[in-house]
Design a protein around this motif. Sequence first.
Motif, PDB file in Angstrom:
ATOM      1  N   ALA A 116      -3.873  98.085 110.734  1.00  0.00           N
ATOM      2  CA  ALA A 116      -4.622  97.083 109.961  1.00  0.00           C
ATOM      3  C   ALA A 116      -4.646  97.458 108.483  1.00  0.00           C
ATOM      4  O   ALA A 116      -4.504  96.591 107.600  1.00  0.00           O
ATOM      5  CB  ALA A 116      -6.041  96.957 110.502  1.00  0.00           C
ATOM      6  N   TYR A 117      -4.811  98.740 108.207  1.00  0.00           N
ATOM      7  CA  TYR A 117      -4.836  99.205 106.820  1.00  0.00           C
ATOM      8  C   TYR A 117      -3.475  99.017 106.162  1.00  0.00           C
ATOM      9  O   TYR A 117      -3.370  98.533 105.021  1.00  0.00           O
ATOM     10  CB  TYR A 117      -5.264 100.671 106.783  1.00  0.00           C
ATOM     11  N   GLU A 118      -2.406  99.379 106.888  1.00  0.00           N
ATOM     12  CA  GLU A 118      -1.063  99.217 106.347  1.00  0.00           C
ATOM     13  C   GLU A 118      -0.750  97.746 106.068  1.00  0.00           C
ATOM     14  O   GLU A 118      -0.110  97.422 105.056  1.00  0.00           O
ATOM     15  CB  GLU A 118      -0.045  99.804 107.320  1.00  0.00           C
ATOM     16  N   LYS A 119      -1.212  96.856 106.933  1.00  0.00           N
ATOM     17  CA  LYS A 119      -0.983  95.423 106.738  1.00  0.00           C
ATOM     18  C   LYS A 119      -1.667  94.940 105.457  1.00  0.00           C
ATOM     19  O   LYS A 119      -1.086  94.166 104.672  1.00  0.00           O
ATOM     20  CB  LYS A 119      -1.500  94.637 107.945  1.00  0.00           C
ATOM     21  N   LEU A 120      -2.894  95.400 105.232  1.00  0.00           N
ATOM     22  CA  LEU A 120      -3.599  95.029 104.008  1.00  0.00           C
ATOM     23  C   LEU A 120      -2.838  95.496 102.773  1.00  0.00           C
ATOM     24  O   LEU A 120      -2.700  94.759 101.788  1.00  0.00           O
ATOM     25  CB  LEU A 120      -5.002  95.646 104.014  1.00  0.00           C
ATOM     26  N   MET A 121      -2.359  96.735 102.832  1.00  0.00           N
ATOM     27  CA  MET A 121      -1.654  97.285 101.679  1.00  0.00           C
ATOM     28  C   MET A 121      -0.355  96.521 101.417  1.00  0.00           C
ATOM     29  O   MET A 121      -0.023  96.209 100.267  1.00  0.00           O
ATOM     30  CB  MET A 121      -1.361  98.769 101.909  1.00  0.00           C
ATOM     31  N   LYS A 122       0.387  96.206 102.462  1.00  0.00           N
ATOM     32  CA  LYS A 122       1.657  95.485 102.306  1.00  0.00           C
ATOM     33  C   LYS A 122       1.440  94.096 101.723  1.00  0.00           C
ATOM     34  O   LYS A 122       2.265  93.593 100.961  1.00  0.00           O
ATOM     35  CB  LYS A 122       2.369  95.383 103.653  1.00  0.00           C
ATOM     36  N   GLU A 123       0.315  93.471 102.094  1.00  0.00           N
ATOM     37  CA  GLU A 123       0.026  92.124 101.607  1.00  0.00           C
ATOM     38  C   GLU A 123      -0.706  92.127 100.273  1.00  0.00           C
ATOM     39  O   GLU A 123      -1.019  91.063  99.727  1.00  0.00           O
ATOM     40  CB  GLU A 123      -0.804  91.372 102.665  1.00  0.00           C
ATOM     41  N   GLY A 124      -1.003  93.322  99.765  1.00  0.00           N
ATOM     42  CA  GLY A 124      -1.668  93.432  98.480  1.00  0.00           C
ATOM     43  C   GLY A 124      -3.103  92.932  98.488  1.00  0.00           C
ATOM     44  O   GLY A 124      -3.622  92.512  97.449  1.00  0.00           O
ATOM     45  N   LYS A 125      -3.752  93.010  99.647  1.00  0.00           N
ATOM     46  CA  LYS A 125      -5.117  92.512  99.772  1.00  0.00           C
ATOM     47  C   LYS A 125      -6.130  93.648  99.627  1.00  0.00           C
ATOM     48  O   LYS A 125      -5.831  94.806  99.915  1.00  0.00           O
ATOM     49  CB  LYS A 125      -5.309  91.830 101.132  1.00  0.00           C
ATOM     50  N   GLU A 126      -7.327  93.287  99.202  1.00  0.00           N
ATOM     51  CA  GLU A 126      -8.409  94.257  99.079  1.00  0.00           C
ATOM     52  C   GLU A 126      -9.066  94.497 100.441  1.00  0.00           C
ATOM     53  O   GLU A 126      -9.009  93.646 101.327  1.00  0.00           O
ATOM     54  CB  GLU A 126      -9.463  93.757  98.091  1.00  0.00           C
ATOM     55  N   VAL A 127      -9.681  95.650 100.552  1.00  0.00           N
ATOM     56  CA  VAL A 127     -10.497  95.939 101.738  1.00  0.00           C
ATOM     57  C   VAL A 127     -11.846  95.259 101.540  1.00  0.00           C
ATOM     58  O   VAL A 127     -12.566  95.546 100.579  1.00  0.00           O
ATOM     59  CB  VAL A 127     -10.684  97.450 101.929  1.00  0.00           C
ATOM     60  N   THR A 128     -12.172  94.343 102.421  1.00  0.00           N
ATOM     61  CA  THR A 128     -13.401  93.560 102.320  1.00  0.00           C
ATOM     62  C   THR A 128     -14.383  93.961 103.419  1.00  0.00           C
ATOM     63  O   THR A 128     -14.030  94.670 104.367  1.00  0.00           O
ATOM     64  CB  THR A 128     -13.069  92.060 102.386  1.00  0.00           C
ATOM     65  N   PRO A 129     -15.661  93.536 103.319  1.00  0.00           N
ATOM     66  CA  PRO A 129     -16.696  94.076 104.198  1.00  0.00           C
ATOM     67  C   PRO A 129     -16.484  93.880 105.693  1.00  0.00           C
ATOM     68  O   PRO A 129     -17.019  94.657 106.488  1.00  0.00           O
ATOM     69  CB  PRO A 129     -17.968  93.353 103.729  1.00  0.00           C
ATOM     70  N   GLU A 130     -15.712  92.867 106.116  1.00  0.00           N
ATOM     71  CA  GLU A 130     -15.537  92.682 107.556  1.00  0.00           C
ATOM     72  C   GLU A 130     -14.796  93.850 108.205  1.00  0.00           C
ATOM     73  O   GLU A 130     -14.888  94.067 109.418  1.00  0.00           O
ATOM     74  CB  GLU A 130     -14.823  91.358 107.869  1.00  0.00           C
TER      75      GLU A 130
END
Length: 336
Positions: A116-130
Amino acid sequence: MGEEQLVDVIRGSIIESTHLGHIAIVNSEGKLLYYNGDPNRVTFARSSMKPLQAVPIVETGAADFYQYDQADLSLACASHSGEAQHTDRVLAILSRLGLTTDSLKCGTHPPRWQEAYEKLMKEGKEVTPEFNNCSGKHSGMLATAKFMEESLEDYYQIDHPVQKRILEVISNLSEIPINEIEIGIDGCGVPVHGIPLRNLALSFAKMANPETLPENRKKAIEQVTAAMMAAPEMVGGTDRFCTDFMRVEDGRMFGKVGAEGVYCIGDKETGIGIAIKIEDGNARATSPVAVEVLKQLNLLTERQLELLQDYHYPSLKNARQEVIGQLRPTFSLKNA
């Protein structure tokens, strides 16, 4: 009484480290049955308290009003891994509340599930509270606050009605007066509750056997524990002890990890509660102790022990994922 040796860490042919700790096992009448170390050690339950914190979601009527299913209620008890199965459900709950992640006051941290973390990084998204492991609990707190027409901005504060309801549940189930419960702040910003280990075990015993409690509370507790056992993947996630343990137990026991080396179990068949505290706070020692306790109490079949072996005797691995050691429980339960 001081802490006692519970787990050895073996590397090669020597004991490299040792984890000390405490165990308390009680029945739903509060009788201490077995122990190790100091069963009266005042302990912050941390996330092990989440099943109790979820009770007001049901008692207030918020769970019914906002159409909580078992997986939603199980997620309210979770320290989840931030997998899509968790975050999608948190977002769906917030949507039914008419809220967004901006309302969550749990803060942010990277998801525990690496993919899940790698997917966020690849998509350039921030880590959000959910993605916070406590977002299910916080969305449940928001649900009760909104249903009861209370303020939403400060639901996490100790003097908010949400937290006062939770405090009453903890006092009731642990049999510790409210003014004697130690209060700190948990990692997600809400109050965390410190009580003697044996009273923490008692609260899980009463969750396992709520027959003496008022009907409304009894039904709410039964709904919470049934949800945890029906949807254990929400409580932890892939390759997590809470999830795999409850799957193996198949509707008999519920368990919940807490930070700083805490683990609690309720057994619905015997009505006992188990509370574990690793003195140095290292969570790696909790599952070996938990499985060994159940083994010594003869509460696991040979097949169940086999399925839980990787948690009972966890392997140590190096950076090449080669097995180079093992954790081994070393204690014998004492009769009270």
